[in-house]
Design a protein around this motif. Structure first.
Motif, PDB file in Angstrom:
ATOM      1  N   ALA A 115      34.669  92.114  49.007  1.00  0.00           N
ATOM      2  CA  ALA A 115      35.762  92.046  49.970  1.00  0.00           C
ATOM      3  C   ALA A 115      37.059  92.432  49.269  1.00  0.00           C
ATOM      4  CB  ALA A 115      35.877  90.638  50.552  1.00  0.00           C
ATOM      5  N   VAL A 116      38.073  92.720  50.061  1.00  0.00           N
ATOM      6  CA  VAL A 116      39.396  93.017  49.508  1.00  0.00           C
ATOM      7  C   VAL A 116      39.844  91.851  48.623  1.00  0.00           C
ATOM      8  CG1 VAL A 116      41.835  93.306  50.085  1.00  0.00           C
ATOM      9  CG2 VAL A 116      40.091  94.554  51.372  1.00  0.00           C
ATOM     10  N   GLY A 117      40.332  92.177  47.436  1.00  0.00           N
ATOM     11  CA  GLY A 117      40.772  91.164  46.478  1.00  0.00           C
ATOM     12  C   GLY A 117      39.761  90.835  45.402  1.00  0.00           C
ATOM     13  N   ASP A 118      38.485  91.198  45.622  1.00  0.00           N
ATOM     14  CA  ASP A 118      37.454  90.923  44.613  1.00  0.00           C
ATOM     15  C   ASP A 118      37.644  91.799  43.386  1.00  0.00           C
ATOM     16  OD1 ASP A 118      36.196  89.014  46.132  1.00  0.00           O
ATOM     17  OD2 ASP A 118      34.597  90.335  46.856  1.00  0.00           O
ATOM     18  N   ARG A 119      37.352  91.226  42.220  1.00  0.00           N
ATOM     19  CA  ARG A 119      37.279  92.045  41.001  1.00  0.00           C
ATOM     20  C   ARG A 119      35.892  92.660  40.944  1.00  0.00           C
ATOM     21  NH1 ARG A 119      39.460  89.357  36.062  1.00  0.00           N
ATOM     22  NH2 ARG A 119      41.356  90.462  36.683  1.00  0.00           N
ATOM     23  N   VAL A 120      35.841  93.955  40.674  1.00  0.00           N
ATOM     24  CA  VAL A 120      34.574  94.674  40.702  1.00  0.00           C
ATOM     25  C   VAL A 120      34.468  95.644  39.529  1.00  0.00           C
ATOM     26  CG1 VAL A 120      34.157  94.544  43.197  1.00  0.00           C
ATOM     27  CG2 VAL A 120      35.626  96.360  42.275  1.00  0.00           C
ATOM     28  N   VAL A 121      33.220  95.997  39.217  1.00  0.00           N
ATOM     29  CA  VAL A 121      32.915  97.096  38.307  1.00  0.00           C
ATOM     30  C   VAL A 121      31.899  97.986  39.025  1.00  0.00           C
ATOM     31  CG1 VAL A 121      33.358  95.806  36.187  1.00  0.00           C
ATOM     32  CG2 VAL A 121      31.062  95.767  37.184  1.00  0.00           C
ATOM     33  N   SER A 122      31.809  99.219  38.595  1.00  0.00           N
ATOM     34  CA  SER A 122      30.822 100.139  39.142  1.00  0.00           C
ATOM     35  C   SER A 122      30.083 100.772  37.983  1.00  0.00           C
ATOM     36  CB  SER A 122      31.506 101.223  39.992  1.00  0.00           C
ATOM     37  OG  SER A 122      30.556 102.138  40.511  1.00  0.00           O
ATOM     38  N   GLU A 123      28.769 100.890  38.120  1.00  0.00           N
ATOM     39  CA  GLU A 123      27.994 101.518  37.056  1.00  0.00           C
ATOM     40  C   GLU A 123      28.504 102.933  36.822  1.00  0.00           C
ATOM     41  OE1 GLU A 123      23.796 100.910  36.960  1.00  0.00           O
ATOM     42  OE2 GLU A 123      23.934  98.973  38.006  1.00  0.00           O
ATOM     43  N   GLN A 124      28.399 103.389  35.586  1.00  0.00           N
ATOM     44  CA  GLN A 124      29.062 104.621  35.193  1.00  0.00           C
ATOM     45  C   GLN A 124      28.509 105.870  35.866  1.00  0.00           C
ATOM     46  OE1 GLN A 124      26.358 103.121  33.785  1.00  0.00           O
ATOM     47  NE2 GLN A 124      26.873 103.127  31.613  1.00  0.00           N
TER      48      GLN A 124
ATOM     49  N   ALA B 226      35.690  95.083  31.887  1.00  0.00           N
ATOM     50  CA  ALA B 226      35.363  96.494  31.680  1.00  0.00           C
ATOM     51  C   ALA B 226      34.329  96.677  30.576  1.00  0.00           C
ATOM     52  CB  ALA B 226      36.634  97.275  31.346  1.00  0.00           C
ATOM     53  N   PHE B 227      34.200  95.693  29.704  1.00  0.00           N
ATOM     54  CA  PHE B 227      33.216  95.784  28.616  1.00  0.00           C
ATOM     55  C   PHE B 227      31.785  95.676  29.145  1.00  0.00           C
ATOM     56  CE2 PHE B 227      30.934  94.163  24.809  1.00  0.00           C
ATOM     57  CZ  PHE B 227      31.272  95.185  23.925  1.00  0.00           C
ATOM     58  N   ALA B 228      31.623  95.357  30.420  1.00  0.00           N
ATOM     59  CA  ALA B 228      30.276  95.320  30.998  1.00  0.00           C
ATOM     60  C   ALA B 228      29.585  96.671  30.868  1.00  0.00           C
ATOM     61  CB  ALA B 228      30.345  94.905  32.474  1.00  0.00           C
ATOM     62  N   GLU B 229      30.356  97.760  30.869  1.00  0.00           N
ATOM     63  CA  GLU B 229      29.733  99.089  30.756  1.00  0.00           C
ATOM     64  C   GLU B 229      29.083  99.294  29.384  1.00  0.00           C
ATOM     65  OE1 GLU B 229      28.980 103.210  30.021  1.00  0.00           O
ATOM     66  OE2 GLU B 229      30.410 101.970  28.926  1.00  0.00           O
ATOM     67  N   PRO B 230      29.818  99.219  28.271  1.00  0.00           N
ATOM     68  CA  PRO B 230      29.128  99.401  26.984  1.00  0.00           C
ATOM     69  C   PRO B 230      28.081  98.329  26.713  1.00  0.00           C
ATOM     70  CG  PRO B 230      31.416  98.745  26.649  1.00  0.00           C
ATOM     71  CD  PRO B 230      31.274  99.089  28.084  1.00  0.00           C
ATOM     72  N   LEU B 231      28.316  97.106  27.189  1.00  0.00           N
ATOM     73  CA  LEU B 231      27.341  96.045  26.943  1.00  0.00           C
ATOM     74  C   LEU B 231      26.036  96.327  27.695  1.00  0.00           C
ATOM     75  CD1 LEU B 231      26.602  93.402  25.608  1.00  0.00           C
ATOM     76  CD2 LEU B 231      27.756  92.181  27.469  1.00  0.00           C
ATOM     77  N   SER B 232      26.128  96.850  28.904  1.00  0.00           N
ATOM     78  CA  SER B 232      24.903  97.187  29.635  1.00  0.00           C
ATOM     79  C   SER B 232      24.118  98.267  28.889  1.00  0.00           C
ATOM     80  CB  SER B 232      25.236  97.651  31.053  1.00  0.00           C
ATOM     81  OG  SER B 232      25.835  98.930  31.062  1.00  0.00           O
ATOM     82  N   CYS B 233      24.826  99.209  28.275  1.00  0.00           N
ATOM     83  CA  CYS B 233      24.162 100.245  27.476  1.00  0.00           C
ATOM     84  C   CYS B 233      23.427  99.617  26.291  1.00  0.00           C
ATOM     85  CB  CYS B 233      25.188 101.251  26.970  1.00  0.00           C
ATOM     86  SG  CYS B 233      26.010 102.203  28.274  1.00  0.00           S
TER      87      CYS B 233
ATOM     88  N   ALA C 232      24.644  91.885  31.639  1.00  0.00           N
ATOM     89  CA  ALA C 232      25.845  92.101  30.831  1.00  0.00           C
ATOM     90  C   ALA C 232      27.010  91.266  31.350  1.00  0.00           C
ATOM     91  CB  ALA C 232      26.202  93.585  30.824  1.00  0.00           C
ATOM     92  N   ILE C 233      27.198  91.260  32.661  1.00  0.00           N
ATOM     93  CA  ILE C 233      28.284  90.469  33.251  1.00  0.00           C
ATOM     94  C   ILE C 233      28.072  88.986  32.971  1.00  0.00           C
ATOM     95  CG2 ILE C 233      29.324  89.779  35.452  1.00  0.00           C
ATOM     96  CD1 ILE C 233      28.606  92.670  36.439  1.00  0.00           C
ATOM     97  N   ALA C 234      26.835  88.514  33.102  1.00  0.00           N
ATOM     98  CA  ALA C 234      26.533  87.102  32.839  1.00  0.00           C
ATOM     99  C   ALA C 234      26.791  86.746  31.385  1.00  0.00           C
ATOM    100  CB  ALA C 234      25.081  86.798  33.208  1.00  0.00           C
ATOM    101  N   MET C 235      26.474  87.671  30.468  1.00  0.00           N
ATOM    102  CA  MET C 235      26.706  87.403  29.050  1.00  0.00           C
ATOM    103  C   MET C 235      28.192  87.296  28.747  1.00  0.00           C
ATOM    104  SD  MET C 235      25.264  89.453  25.689  1.00  0.00           S
ATOM    105  CE  MET C 235      23.557  88.944  25.981  1.00  0.00           C
ATOM    106  N   ILE C 236      28.988  88.171  29.342  1.00  0.00           N
ATOM    107  CA  ILE C 236      30.440  88.096  29.154  1.00  0.00           C
ATOM    108  C   ILE C 236      30.985  86.802  29.740  1.00  0.00           C
ATOM    109  CG2 ILE C 236      32.642  89.147  29.803  1.00  0.00           C
ATOM    110  CD1 ILE C 236      31.123  91.874  29.779  1.00  0.00           C
TER     111      ILE C 236
END
Length: 364
Positions: free
Chosen positions: A95-104, A163-170, A316-320
């Motif tokens: 929803a509007v206001g949520d913090r989000v990431v998108s897979e690369q 934002a570190f979820a991206e390299p961590l997922s890798c 990755a998100i859970a680990m962070i």
């Protein structure tokens, strides 16, 4: 939520070593898409490779520049949703206001790989920040296309940590490729962002031991905090001899390569036991030559590649979020978007930082 402006700042690629901060039009999301105010975007080795152009990076004029011109770079990021329609909200559960990431990668969902669930190898391979049809995050705002894979991130996590979820997922995908078992001795080469994530991921598999290799004492200390049982400074110690002493002369079961340095390849082949498993993730600046008889006749090794972070983003998100990683020590430097060149140069120096992020100033 503040009113969305008409113009925004963005870094634009005009060619190798010609990135410019410009004022551009804020993108408008289409049906099923979302407009996101970028809060942080990391700089990685792939960004540096694109910046220099693949030909110069490799020393091979037959290789074209990695990124298209007139594209906004940035593929590891976090932001806040500022606009989306009902279809996007339902699909992604945001929803509007949520913090989000998108897979690369933005998969096409139609090619052979996507149909088989191997979306990270999608044939068109549209990654944010590399092609004009998928602009990246070095800007105040960006659009998540309808085909994107989107994940919500807790709002109390610092943007650069999210934002570190991206390299961590890798890193976690490389760990998954290694098929780590309880009695394994796992060696991780390199204690940069990818290597540190590999260490944390490997440790979570509960092997016999995780050993980290690097030449920087401060990075080896950080590796210990990420879960390494033993660290070896390869500038001062013989890593192969130490590992063999620890394993009754056999060698390591698993070698995870995260440096992208050609010397790390031969090091890995020699440090592994017979029937060992080598996983390559590094982004190389030059070609690596090895004695292939080590892989075949000598040891019958499993040599595996790893690309992106498929199906590893929730972990990755859970680990962070768990606090298990020393995120402030990993995310060492943050610069405003206007200082993107300083950030690129710092990443290029290799010794001044671990993870460098840019912090755009979106009006939200």
């Amino acid at each position: 939520m503040s009113e969305i402006p008409e113009k925004m700042q963005a870094v634009v690629c005009h060619g190798p070593e010609d990135y410019r901060l410009e004022e551009v039009v804020v993108p408008t999301p289409g049906p099923g898409e979302a407009l996101v105010a970028v809060e942080a975007v990391g700089i990685c080795a792939s960004d540096l490779k694109c910046y220099h152009g693949a030909a110069k990076f490799w020393g091979d004029e037959n290789r074209p520049a990695w990124a298209e011109t007139m594209v906004i770079p940035g593929h590891e990021f976090a932001g806040r949703v500022v606009q989306l329609d009902d279809a996007a909200a339902r699909r992604w559960g945001i929803a509007v206001g949520d913090r989000v990431v998108s897979e690369q990668i933005v998969p096409c969902w139609e090619c052979r790989f996507c149909r088989r669930g191997e979306y990270h190898m999608c044939a068109p391979h549209d990654l944010y920040g590399f092609k004009r049809r998928t602009p990246g995050a070095m800007a105040s705002y960006m659009v998540f296309p309808a085909e994107a894979l989107v994940h919500k991130v807790p709002g109390d996590i610092a943007p650069q940590h999210a934002a570190f979820a991206e390299p961590l997922s890798c890193s976690l995908h490389a760990v998954e490729r290694a098929r780590i078992q309880f009695e394994d001795t796992v060696v991780v080469a390199g204690c940069g962002p990818i290597g540190l994530g590999m260490i944390a991921g490997a440790k979570s598999k509960n092997p016999m031991r995780v050993i980290a290799l690097d030449m920087a004492p401060e990075k080896l200390e950080l590796a210990t905090r990420c879960g390494a049982d033993l660290t070896i400074n390869i500038a001062e110690e013989d890593a192969i001899a130490i590992v063999r002493d620890l394993t009754e002369g056999y060698g390591a079961d698993v070698y995870l390569e995260g440096t992208g340095h050609p010397s790390a390849v031969g090091q890995g082949l020699n440090i592994l036991r017979k029937l060992g498993r080598y996983v390559e993730y590094g982004v190389f600046g030059s070609e690596a030559s090895v004695d292939w008889s080590i892989i075949s006749d000598d040891k019958e090794l499993d040599v595996l590649g790893a690309h992106l972070g498929p199906n590893c983003w929730p972990a990755a998100i859970a680990m962070i979020e768990s606090g298990r990683l020393p995120m402030d020590e990993i995310c060492t430097h943050q610069f405003p978007l206007a200082e993107f060149q300083k950030g690129l140069d710092m990443v290029g120096s290799g010794r001044e930082s671990v993870k460098v992020s840019l912090i755009p100033e979106a009006a939200v």
